[in-house]
Design a protein around this motif. Structure first.
Motif, PDB file in Angstrom:
ATOM      1  N   GLY A   1     -13.122  -9.950  -2.837  1.00  0.00           N
ATOM      2  CA  GLY A   1     -12.523  -8.661  -3.155  1.00  0.00           C
ATOM      3  C   GLY A   1     -13.448  -7.720  -3.885  1.00  0.00           C
TER       4      GLY A   1
ATOM      5  N   ALA B   1      -5.030  -5.056  -7.397  1.00  0.00           N
ATOM      6  CA  ALA B   1      -3.665  -5.146  -6.871  1.00  0.00           C
ATOM      7  C   ALA B   1      -3.185  -6.589  -6.972  1.00  0.00           C
ATOM      8  CB  ALA B   1      -3.621  -4.632  -5.428  1.00  0.00           C
TER       9      ALA B   1
ATOM     10  N   TYR C   1      -8.207  -7.491  -2.224  1.00  0.00           N
ATOM     11  CA  TYR C   1      -7.303  -6.478  -2.783  1.00  0.00           C
ATOM     12  C   TYR C   1      -7.438  -6.395  -4.307  1.00  0.00           C
ATOM     13  CZ  TYR C   1      -5.403  -6.948   1.916  1.00  0.00           C
ATOM     14  OH  TYR C   1      -5.276  -7.024   3.279  1.00  0.00           O
TER      15      TYR C   1
ATOM     16  N   MET D   1       0.816  -1.209   0.000  1.00  0.00           N
ATOM     17  CA  MET D   1       0.000   0.000   0.000  1.00  0.00           C
ATOM     18  C   MET D   1       0.856   1.268   0.000  1.00  0.00           C
ATOM     19  SD  MET D   1      -3.245  -1.180   2.395  1.00  0.00           S
ATOM     20  CE  MET D   1      -4.266   0.251   1.948  1.00  0.00           C
TER      21      MET D   1
ATOM     22  N   ASN E   1      -3.009  -1.717   5.823  1.00  0.00           N
ATOM     23  CA  ASN E   1      -3.596  -2.797   6.615  1.00  0.00           C
ATOM     24  C   ASN E   1      -2.510  -3.575   7.339  1.00  0.00           C
ATOM     25  OD1 ASN E   1      -6.640  -4.049   5.093  1.00  0.00           O
ATOM     26  ND2 ASN E   1      -5.865  -1.953   5.143  1.00  0.00           N
TER      27      ASN E   1
ATOM     28  N   THR F   1      -9.680   3.594   3.095  1.00  0.00           N
ATOM     29  CA  THR F   1      -9.153   2.557   2.198  1.00  0.00           C
ATOM     30  C   THR F   1      -7.666   2.730   1.939  1.00  0.00           C
ATOM     31  OG1 THR F   1      -9.583   3.746   0.113  1.00  0.00           O
ATOM     32  CG2 THR F   1     -11.402   2.459   1.051  1.00  0.00           C
TER      33      THR F   1
END
Length: 464
Positions: A187, A158, A155, A67, A337, A333
């Motif tokens: 997802g 990604a 995800y 991320m 995480n 978002t």
């Protein structure tokens, strides 16, 4: 050098018994009562304490690019923190970027992991598919001791694996004698729920669990189990966090499927009230996926461990500091995480599980070490106190106490989801490969001392 651990109660997954443990170099060479002390041997007094196999954390992320940032703990600081908590082996994750060559990514992670203070091995994620991925999975199994492959069902845009990738990868795992594992969250559903919440102006960390309700996890768990059933593969589901996913595993196992479930220490101890704090930095510090759930789900997870439908405990150790988490101050978002826990897993599970009577000491050893060693094919090298096993040993003081705090932890990140919890039951001494690496609060980890652990394939179904 020889080391003898005297006067303790050895606890293995099958039984507990009074015995001395003699180590020579990196191996245990004898276990028995009143062993003779070899000349020059180091003596560790374990009187009144338990002697257990070193913990195995089957789910960590050290030095992870994720991320737009990189975790605070690298392979040295993360594994050193684990040693302080009694965890002597980790299974981390090689996560190739979409279209990145698997072997290239694997060698990158191996390079980062040279700093490890404790033993380590890898799952490799399948984030895309073509003929080279099919080929490289075979190379990883046959030449590099990899026997498990990770699939992120979350995800989107990604690293998410679609159903085609799952089917093809699961089939390849079966051919190679490897274990497919999944992060079970739908997802697409997560993405749509995230967009809906943002459109409504609900941008804070309290929206994170709303975007990932139990149904999102349960759907993916059921889908992965169905695919594994059709492909005739075993399946390992990481960080099971809700009753619905546990029920899916229990149903499959009742019908003879080999499905294994993992519970995180955080999901067993921390509930979803943390997301409703007025302190947004505190709430963001708890953002991980799947999110922390209600006490109802925590009760179900403990029952899953007791009943044998959850098999391992892990941490998903993935540490970010407050500044990194602040990237999502206006959009939940974008909060990286991840939470920590590799240093605290064994103590919090002992405190909440054994001290409460929910787990016996032998059951504790099963879910913190032995089951992971058996599922990922490194038993009896790991996961047992027995002659011939690695000298990864924890001398456990059941009456020792420690108050967990980010101010005193060895792990990096400056945050701890178990902050302020006083646990009873802590390691007094940790041996890794026969060397004392932690003793009575003093960490003596050595950068680079950790070894890469090859994990042999299970029986393959074909020669392809």
């Amino acid at each position: 050098m020889k080391t003898i651990i005297r006067g303790g109660t050895v606890v293995n997954a099958d039984r507990a018994f009074r015995a001395d443990v003699l180590c020579d170099g990196d191996k245990i060479i004898a276990v028995g009562e009143n062993l003779e002390i070899p000349a020059g041997a180091k003596v560790i007094d374990a009187g009144g304490q338990y002697v257990m196999p070193g913990g195995i954390d089957p789910h960590t992320h050290m030095n992870l690019p994720f991320m737009g940032t990189v975790t605070q703990d690298d392979f040295y600081t993360g594994t050193a923190a684990g040693l302080a908590g009694g965890t002597t082996t980790i299974i981390d994750f090689v996560i190739p970027a979409p279209k990145q060559n698997l072997i290239e990514a694997y060698h990158q992670w191996r390079e980062w992991a040279k700093k490890s203070a404790g033993d380590y091995t890898f799952h490799v994620a399948i984030t895309w598919w073509d003929d080279t991925v099919h080929r490289d999975m075979g190379i990883l199994v046959k030449d590099h001791g990899v026997n498990s492959f990770k699939h992120f069902m979350a995800y989107k845009n990604a690293i998410m694996a679609d159903d085609e990738t799952l089917v093809k990868s699961f089939r390849r795992c079966l051919d190679l004698g490897a274990m497919p594992t999944v992060h079970a969250e739908n997802g697409e559903l997560v993405f749509q729920l995230q967009q809906d919440l943002l459109k409504r102006g609900l941008t804070g960390p309290s929206s994170h669990p709303l975007s990932r309700p139990p149904e999102v996890e349960a759907e993916a768990a059921n889908r992965a189990i169905a695919i594994a059933n059709v492909m005739h593969t075993p399946l390992y589901i990481v960080h099971v966090s809700c009753e619905e996913s546990l029920e899916a595993i229990a149903r499959a196992r009742a019908h003879g499927q080999r499905v294994y479930g993992e519970a995180l220490a955080g999901h067993l101890i921390v509930d979803d009230s943390v997301y409703h704090s007025d302190d947004l930095e505190f709430a963001a510090g708890h953002v991980m996926s799947p999110p922390f759930r209600s006490k109802h789900h925590q009760k179900a997870l403990w029952q899953g461990l007791q009943g044998g439908n959850l098999h391992t405990t892990a941490t998903d150790h993935c540490t970010f500091c407050a500044e990194q988490k602040a990237a999502g101050k206006d959009d939940f978002t974008r909060i990286p995480n991840g939470c920590g826990g590799v240093e605290d897993r064994m103590s919090v599970i002992w405190d909440a599980g054994v001290n409460s009577g929910m787990l016996t000491p032998s059951e504790f050893v099963k879910v913190t070490s032995t089951n992971a060693a058996q599922i990922f094919n490194i038993y009896p090298r790991k996961g047992v106190i027995a002659p011939g096993a690695d000298a990864d040993v924890v001398v456990w003081d059941p009456e020792g106490t420690r108050t967990i705090s980010a101010l005193t932890q060895f792990a990096k990140g400056g945050f701890n989801v178990f902050e302020g919890r006083t646990v009873r039951g802590i390691p007094s001494t940790t041996l890794a490969a026969g060397n004392v690496v932690f003793h009575r609060g003093v960490l003596m980890a050595v950068e680079g001392a950790g070894r890469y652990i090859n994990r042999p394939a299970f029986k393959a179904t074909s020669a392809r």
